[in-house]
Design an enzyme around this catalytic site. Structure first.
Site, PDB file in Angstrom:
ATOM      1  N   ARG B  43       0.870  -1.216   0.022  1.00  0.00           N
ATOM      2  CA  ARG B  43      -0.092  -0.015  -0.028  1.00  0.00           C
ATOM      3  C   ARG B  43       0.763   1.254   0.058  1.00  0.00           C
ATOM      4  O   ARG B  43       1.086   1.782  -1.158  1.00  0.00           O
ATOM      5  CB  ARG B  43      -0.895   0.062   1.358  1.00  0.00           C
ATOM      6  N   GLU B  44       1.484   1.684   1.384  1.00  0.00           N
ATOM      7  CA  GLU B  44       2.452   2.751   1.189  1.00  0.00           C
ATOM      8  C   GLU B  44       3.406   2.569   0.086  1.00  0.00           C
ATOM      9  O   GLU B  44       3.924   3.261  -0.615  1.00  0.00           O
ATOM     10  CB  GLU B  44       3.078   2.627   2.472  1.00  0.00           C
ATOM     11  N   HIS B 103      -6.449  -0.075   2.656  1.00  0.00           N
ATOM     12  CA  HIS B 103      -6.596   1.134   3.135  1.00  0.00           C
ATOM     13  C   HIS B 103      -7.349   2.334   2.375  1.00  0.00           C
ATOM     14  O   HIS B 103      -6.976   2.331   0.958  1.00  0.00           O
ATOM     15  CB  HIS B 103      -5.183   1.700   3.108  1.00  0.00           C
ATOM     16  N   ARG B 163     -10.133   0.333  11.391  1.00  0.00           N
ATOM     17  CA  ARG B 163      -9.321   1.212  12.166  1.00  0.00           C
ATOM     18  C   ARG B 163      -9.790   2.875  11.578  1.00  0.00           C
ATOM     19  O   ARG B 163      -9.951   2.918  10.555  1.00  0.00           O
ATOM     20  CB  ARG B 163      -7.628   1.143  11.745  1.00  0.00           C
ATOM     21  N   THR B 197       2.371  12.121   8.565  1.00  0.00           N
ATOM     22  CA  THR B 197       2.171  12.184   7.148  1.00  0.00           C
ATOM     23  C   THR B 197       3.334  12.916   6.489  1.00  0.00           C
ATOM     24  O   THR B 197       3.831  12.468   5.552  1.00  0.00           O
ATOM     25  CB  THR B 197       1.008  12.578   6.850  1.00  0.00           C
ATOM     26  N   HIS B 224       2.188   5.576  12.373  1.00  0.00           N
ATOM     27  CA  HIS B 224       2.422   5.511  10.939  1.00  0.00           C
ATOM     28  C   HIS B 224       3.517   6.543  10.989  1.00  0.00           C
ATOM     29  O   HIS B 224       3.217   7.954  10.859  1.00  0.00           O
ATOM     30  CB  HIS B 224       1.414   5.591   9.857  1.00  0.00           C
ATOM     31  N   HIS B 321      38.735  -1.042  17.698  1.00  0.00           N
ATOM     32  CA  HIS B 321      37.591  -1.944  17.709  1.00  0.00           C
ATOM     33  C   HIS B 321      37.949  -3.372  17.469  1.00  0.00           C
ATOM     34  O   HIS B 321      37.100  -4.273  18.161  1.00  0.00           O
ATOM     35  CB  HIS B 321      36.611  -1.425  16.487  1.00  0.00           C
TER      36      HIS B 321
END
Lengths: 436, 436
Positions: B43-44, B103, B163, B197, B224, B321
């Site tokens: 979706r996104e 969605h 939702r 958003t 989100h 390291h």
């Protein structure tokens, strides 16, 4: 310009009445609006797997960082290798505006070499966690404190800046840490450093440790965050909120493992918090060139999702986003691409597109269609977009054919008939339902 | 294996007595150890500039996500295009373990189509910020509330999850937000959503908003986060600390602009917080294949600095390291590469190397040198590393030549004489000073 995108030329960012992302006035200790950058591409960045900087490349990078406006440039220890020492001396002689630092172990042998290089300051570090005390240097806290006092007093006697940092601070005993920080603060260090050497800290831990330390020392606080768990930018911002003043960064975040707080990412975060301060101090429009310079030197590509300079950082795709962006970019943007010399794009050549984005493209093509006609041609574009990936030529062809049909009455097809490039046989009613 | 690196084969991670990065028992509302993932690559992720997923590719990705263990899979709105609707139906029919969501905009037209697709739940979103109310849908809060109630009751009447999310929540009026969340909570939504958003929120804002909302609603909270200012992983973690339960993610974070919280990055963050929970629920060793699958589908490279799967995420370079890592990996690692089916590397072929790393290589070559001899050959390697970039063959040649000279008494050179491959003329005393 990539295929299927349109550059949005008008910049209609409206001035905002207030900025809810600015410094919180309730945080009276916060330096979020007076932060300084310790740029460590030529120290931490040299520990990046792919890094090998020649003397000439180091000088080119140092000059570019200075031009960008960083406050400090940190260099690899002069005892790391003979050439490292010579390069350190060469960069000190450039006469840059930024102060030059070198980063050494907390040891007199290293300090004696460092102060002779011409640096403006020395960053001293020693491991204080149980892990490093057991597996690295094997010393206890009393020994560390004695060593620190000796090194600090020696460096101060040479009239240059001195920072004392613990290593792996978030896995060190809090009381041990506060004890040694108070000790070195009393003998007059310029800064104390907190280092999340393994990249394990989360923002609330950072806030609490910085806040606590702020109540114990009078000197400035510097923070160094590794990015193993993806929090290096957020931790840096939260440290400033807690009262830290200086943040270690490197270009693209390069460093040990997957690196530290990236310069560009922190600029994105800070410009959202205090645009005026950031714009007054740093040449943001040079960020892209700076990143390209370093990326080329260490043979990596700019990540596709890099803040600000990633190829799609200012690209809007879904129809509902495109519609609002065209009306006012602030609807879906907290950053203004023109602050970075960049441009926003509307990606209209895809099945998620909407008629506002297509109308914008129609206008760019200097064609004239009504809103209803734009909705109609948008449906045709979405139908083809359902079948395959589109490029800008596909969209332009559909629009131009549609427009030509409208303006050539003799051969005008009935509405709903396929135009060239549109695959036939799709469900027309469903396409209508998809209108935005 | 890349040039100049050595794979570290022994895994000597020691069990830790305590985990200071685990959930804070004082945060009695926190779900940090019971979080769920709403995976939104389909979706996104489809709103990512480069994304065009065929039906077959969507199914392949959905199956891989399900196998990985995500809790929900979110799909593009069935009204976005006719093929989007068909794909939604097809994925619902796969019989996956994960629940399938779609969605949609907060609109009855969209809801009516969505409930017919076979999904387990519907995610409804509407813009509540002044920006979106003015430039996107143009509705006031009363209208939004009425619309929300109608849509929610309709979806609930079909017996599927619902939702309700605001859009651009962090630029919405707090009282408006709390009012509408309380309203939809009372009529029985399964979850309310907070959405950053535009990617502007910082961790402390997230914590405060989630904490406040948690005191107003009884239902679960979903979050989100966009990544424009680099805080999407940290914000997700902080939301869980504040009491949220569900986080939206996508593979590699793909989405609008530079995307959202990445699945892999959040896994890195969460495994540092609660390793047992994460390992019990998600197949982390499949992360790399999942990322490669999606990266190939949208034609991007895995970023060089990607958490966990970036090419250098487990590569250690500086001598200090490497020394500690060889003694105990926990000294410089918060993540255990073997949890992800990966391996750590010591980068020893460079001027920052130390004798411990070289000794490890000597052992791998099955040669026998004393510590003093290892220090001596390390100096030779650092001298060449000062002149140019090294690869593993350079280092091996120097070590083997050095060893051969030692074990061939008749032609053994005096100590300090250059071996083949080492450029002559460097300052020997400086090289000695660089010993680590």
């Amino acid at each position: 310009m990539p295929e299927g995108f349109t550059k949005v030329t008008e910049d209609v960012h409206k001035p905002e009445v207030q900025n809810p992302y600015g410094p919180n006035p309730a945080d009276f200790l916060s330096n979020v609006s007076e932060f300084e950058l310790i740029e460590s591409t030529l120290r931490e960045g040299e520990q990046f797997a792919n890094a090998f900087f020649s003397t000439e490349k180091k000088i080119e990078i140092a000059k570019a960082l200075d031009d960008f406006g960083v406050d400090y440039i940190e260099l690899t220890s002069p005892v790391a290798s003979e050439q490292s020492r010579r390069d350190c001396e060469a960069i000190c002689k450039l006469g840059l505006r930024a102060k030059i630092l070198t980063h050494i172990r907390c040891h007199m042998d290293d300090a004696k070499v460092a102060v002779e290089t011409g640096v403006d300051g020395v960053d001293v570090v020693i491991g204080t966690s149980q892990f490093l005390r057991q597996y690295s240097h094997g010393k206890d806290m009393n020994y560390i404190a004695q060593l620190a006092v000796e090194v600090i007093e020696f460096v101060k006697s040479k009239g240059i800046e001195i920072r004392f940092s613990s290593e792996d601070s978030f896995r060190s005993d809090l009381v041990d840490l506060l004890n040694i920080y108070r000790t070195v603060d009393k003998i007059g260090v310029n800064r104390v450093g907190i280092a999340d050497t393994v990249g394990c800290a989360n923002p609330r831990q950072v806030y609490e440790l910085v806040r606590t330390l702020k109540s114990v020392v009078k000197c400035d606080i510097e923070c160094h965050f590794h990015n193993d768990t993806g929090c290096a930018i957020a931790n840096a911002y939260t440290a400033l909120e807690g009262g830290a003043k200086l943040i270690d960064v490197s270009v693209l975040g390069i460093g040990e493992r997957n690196g530290i707080t990236p310069l560009g990412g922190l600029m994105a975060r800070m410009i959202a918090a205090d645009r005026d301060y950031v714009l007054s101090k740093y040449k943001l429009h040079k960020l892209r060139d700076l990143e390209n310079l370093v990326a080329e030197a260490v043979q990596v590509n700019i990540p596709f999702n890099n803040p600000i300079t990633g190829f799609c950082a200012f690209t809007h795709k879904a129809g509902i986003h495109a519609k609002a962006i065209l009306a006012n970019p602030s609807t879906y943007e907290i950053l203004n691409p023109s602050d970075f010399g960049l441009t926003r794009y509307i990606h209209f050549a895809n099945r998620l597109t909407g008629w506002n984005a297509i109308k914008s493209r129609v206008d760019q093509l200097n064609l004239h269609l009504t809103d209803e006609q734009c909705k109609e041609v948008t449906n045709k574009i979405k139908k083809l977009g359902d079948v395959r990936s589109l490029n800008i030529d596909d969209v332009d062809s559909i629009i131009k054919d549609f427009h030509a049909d409208l303006t050539t009455p003799a051969v005008r097809p009935t509405i709903g008939e396929p135009v060239p490039h549109v695959i036939e046989g799709l469900d027309e009613s469903a396409a209508k339902r998809a209108k935005q």
